[in-house]
Design a protein around this motif. Structure first.
Motif, short mmCIF file in Angstrom:
data_model
loop_
_atom_site.label_atom_id
_atom_site.label_comp_id
_atom_site.label_asym_id
_atom_site.label_seq_id
_atom_site.Cartn_x
_atom_site.Cartn_y
_atom_site.Cartn_z
N UNK A 348 0.82 -1.20 0.00
CA UNK A 348 0.00 0.00 0.00
C UNK A 348 0.86 1.25 0.00
N UNK A 349 0.26 2.33 -0.40
CA UNK A 349 0.95 3.63 -0.39
C UNK A 349 0.56 4.38 0.89
N UNK A 350 1.54 4.88 1.60
CA UNK A 350 1.31 5.60 2.84
C UNK A 350 1.16 7.09 2.51
N UNK A 351 0.00 7.66 2.85
CA UNK A 351 -0.28 9.08 2.60
C UNK A 351 -0.24 9.81 3.94
N UNK A 352 0.73 10.68 4.11
CA UNK A 352 0.80 11.51 5.32
C UNK A 352 -0.03 12.77 5.08
N UNK A 353 -1.00 13.02 5.95
CA UNK A 353 -1.91 14.14 5.79
C UNK A 353 -1.61 15.17 6.88
N UNK A 354 -1.28 16.40 6.47
CA UNK A 354 -1.00 17.50 7.41
C UNK A 354 -2.28 18.29 7.63
N UNK A 355 -2.88 18.12 8.78
CA UNK A 355 -4.12 18.79 9.15
C UNK A 355 -3.80 19.66 10.36
N UNK A 356 -4.77 19.98 11.19
CA UNK A 356 -4.44 20.63 12.47
C UNK A 356 -3.59 19.71 13.32
N UNK A 357 -3.66 18.42 13.02
CA UNK A 357 -2.75 17.42 13.53
C UNK A 357 -2.36 16.54 12.34
N UNK A 358 -1.26 15.81 12.45
CA UNK A 358 -0.79 14.97 11.36
C UNK A 358 -1.27 13.53 11.57
N UNK A 359 -1.64 12.88 10.48
CA UNK A 359 -2.02 11.47 10.55
C UNK A 359 -1.68 10.84 9.20
N UNK A 360 -1.83 9.54 9.13
CA UNK A 360 -1.48 8.81 7.90
C UNK A 360 -2.59 7.82 7.57
N UNK A 361 -2.80 7.61 6.28
CA UNK A 361 -3.75 6.62 5.79
C UNK A 361 -3.05 5.78 4.74
N UNK A 369 -9.45 9.43 -6.85
CA UNK A 369 -9.71 10.50 -5.89
C UNK A 369 -10.79 10.09 -4.88
N UNK A 370 -11.80 9.36 -5.36
CA UNK A 370 -12.91 8.96 -4.49
C UNK A 370 -12.42 8.07 -3.36
N UNK A 371 -11.52 7.12 -3.66
CA UNK A 371 -11.00 6.22 -2.61
C UNK A 371 -10.16 7.00 -1.61
N UNK A 372 -9.33 7.92 -2.12
CA UNK A 372 -8.45 8.70 -1.25
C UNK A 372 -9.27 9.60 -0.33
N UNK A 373 -10.23 10.33 -0.86
CA UNK A 373 -11.00 11.28 -0.04
C UNK A 373 -11.90 10.54 0.95
N UNK A 374 -12.34 9.33 0.58
CA UNK A 374 -13.17 8.54 1.49
C UNK A 374 -12.35 8.10 2.71
N UNK A 375 -11.11 7.68 2.46
CA UNK A 375 -10.23 7.28 3.57
C UNK A 375 -10.00 8.43 4.53
N UNK A 376 -9.72 9.61 3.97
CA UNK A 376 -9.41 10.78 4.82
C UNK A 376 -10.66 11.25 5.55
N UNK A 377 -11.80 11.25 4.90
CA UNK A 377 -13.03 11.70 5.56
C UNK A 377 -13.42 10.78 6.70
N UNK A 378 -13.20 9.47 6.54
CA UNK A 378 -13.46 8.54 7.64
C UNK A 378 -12.52 8.79 8.81
N UNK A 379 -11.28 9.13 8.49
CA UNK A 379 -10.30 9.40 9.55
C UNK A 379 -10.69 10.65 10.32
#
Length: 499
Positions: A348-361, A369-379
């Protein structure tokens, strides 16, 4: 000289005084390069015992120069001047000693390391004696009467006898300091001078396994205190799973089901395949290792005690055997679900997301795009329509990722199946921005804790987050912190209380 060396010599000198070896004590004191006021006082007392009045006067001068409030040093110098028949100087020192008492009945020097109590009535008695030596009998009588105001029951007889002598204009004896009583160093500091063994004595731990030259981390090996009269291999090995082997060569795994080992490691072979691969366990981990990299370890407690050590293996490891489908033993069991998860994660590809806090999916490489945004929205537990993704920290038209963005260009930025994205989110309710929640303070809250928010009764507090059922986080007057929920009441948008 360091403080520790000074403390050690000071303690040695006081010990000599306790042994009545005054000459050695004075010698040790005089070798201290920079004495403090207490050590100078001790030196003066020893000189006074030796009737060396000039040296005693000089030592008490140094003691007073180091500490101008040391009343007992003025008292001792006054005694020295009195013995030298310098009564005016003696009178001045006794008066200074009384002044340093600051109206107290006595000073107890026990806390400073001197077992002596200096009484104000005794100091006034010596003042009266000096006045009498100078012929001022009227002043001597006044000082003795004044001494009665500071007297104690134990000192009453001394003052009464001095008054009787003064009325007859007869001299009386001065009150002298017991010169063998000296300032001693702090006993807690002295106790720290002794060396302490914090680690304790070393213990030798030996292995009963013959030819065991391994040093490192390995599964617990069975040990016995005494060798039995006959081999008991089955009894010794009953706690272990598999046959023990010693690793001869370093093995670097190439696949996720292979296990890394180093020379000297002790592994336990669970199963050996016909293709020369073995399923082993090491450090509670299971995997595959080439069997020709191993050597069977014969654990015998009674036999082979005198067997000579085997020669070390050659430096060059053997060739890696070829893995054959169906002939290689499985390195996994039902207990190895973690290794399966790791193998899945490796694809899998590890996506580091910089938000008000950092997390990874984790997402499949090249996903839509739909799969990526769905993962982040669930997080984030937010609707995908309120989330904006960007390739850079500043969201611009070129960096924003939208459903119409060509995802191949996004995934080309990934390095070793890793990519960093930035995320912004706007919380919305029914298409309208969510309004802020405000509280009004029912009571004033003041706390010394830096993480708390202080406010006064009637202040308006903006809600930021809920810590738990009893504490909230908010902002008031430009400051942010936590506060008790029971101290505030929620306000609606129009300012009315919501209960």
């Amino acid at each position: 000289m360091s403080f520790v060396d000074t403390l050690r010599q000071w303690d040695n000198a006081v010990t000599c005084v306790d042994r009545q070896d005054l000459t050695e004590a004075l010698r040790i004191f005089l070798t201290i390069p920079e004495p403090n006021s207490k050590i100078y006082f001790d030196i003066g007392c020893l000189h006074l015992l030796n009737q060396d009045l000039d040296a005693a006067e000089k030592a008490f001068d140094c003691s007073i120069s180091k500490d101008e409030h040391l009343s007992v040093a003025f008292f001792q110098r006054g005694i020295t001047f009195y013995k030298k028949q310098r009564y005016e100087e003696s009178l001045a020192d006794f008066q200074q000693a009384f002044k340093a008492l600051r109206g107290n009945q006595l000073i107890d020097y026990k806390a400073l390391g001197l077992r002596y109590q200096l009484f104000a009535c005794e100091v006034l008695l010596n003042v009266a004696l000096c006045e009498a030596q100078l012929g001022n009998w009227e002043k001597a009588h006044k000082n003795l009467v004044k001494a009665l105001d500071y007297k104690t029951d134990t000192k009453l007889n001394i003052i009464d006898r001095a008054l009787d002598s003064a009325l007859k204009q007869k001299l009386f004896k001065p009150v002298e300091f017991p010169s063998k009583v000296l300032f001693k160093p702090n006993r807690h500091y002295v106790a720290e001078l002794e060396k302490k063994d914090y680690l304790g004595k070393a213990k030798v731990v030996a292995s009963v396994v013959p030819q065991d030259a391994f040093s490192g981390f390995a599964p617990l090996q069975p040990q016995v205190e005494e060798s039995p009269t006959h081999p008991k291999e089955r009894e010794v090995l009953r706690a272990l799973e598999g046959e023990p082997h010693t690793v001869l060569y370093e093995f670097v795994p190439e696949t996720s089901d292979e296990l890394a080992v180093a020379p000297g490691n002790i592994v336990f072979v669970l199963q050996k395949g016909v293709d020369n691969w073995a399923s082993v366990v090491f450090n509670e981990r299971r995997g595959l290792v080439p069997y020709n990299y191993l050597e069977r370890l014969e654990i015998s407690l009674a036999s082979k005690q005198n067997e000579r050590r085997s020669q070390p293996p050659s430096k060059e490891p053997p060739t890696r055997p070829e893995r054959k489908q169906g002939l290689t033993p499985s390195g996994k069991t039902s207990k190895d679900t973690r290794q399966k998860d790791e193998q899945t994660t490796n694809n899998l590809c590890i996506v580091k997301v910089c938000f008000t806090f950092n997390f990874a999916v984790s997402v499949p490489p090249g996903c839509t795009y739909a799969i990526l945004i769905e993962k982040i929205s669930k997080k984030l537990k937010l609707p995908s329509t309120s989330i904006t993704l960007s390739l850079t920290s500043e969201a611009t038209e070129q960096s924003i990722i939208t459903p119409s963005t060509e995802m191949e260009s996004v995934w080309r930025r990934a390095t070793d199946l890793r990519i960093t994205l930035w995320c912004n989110a706007k919380e919305q309710t029914d298409g309208n921005p969510k309004s802020e929640i405000h509280f009004v303070a029912l009571h004033s809250y003041e706390s010394s804790n830096p993480e708390d928010l202080n406010f006064q009764q009637g202040d308006t507090v903006t809600f930021l987050s809920r810590v738990n059922k009893d504490w909230l986080e908010g902002e008031c007057s430009g400051k942010t912190g936590i506060f008790p929920a029971s101290f505030v009441e929620e306000l609606s948008v129009n300012g009315r209380s919501m209960k």
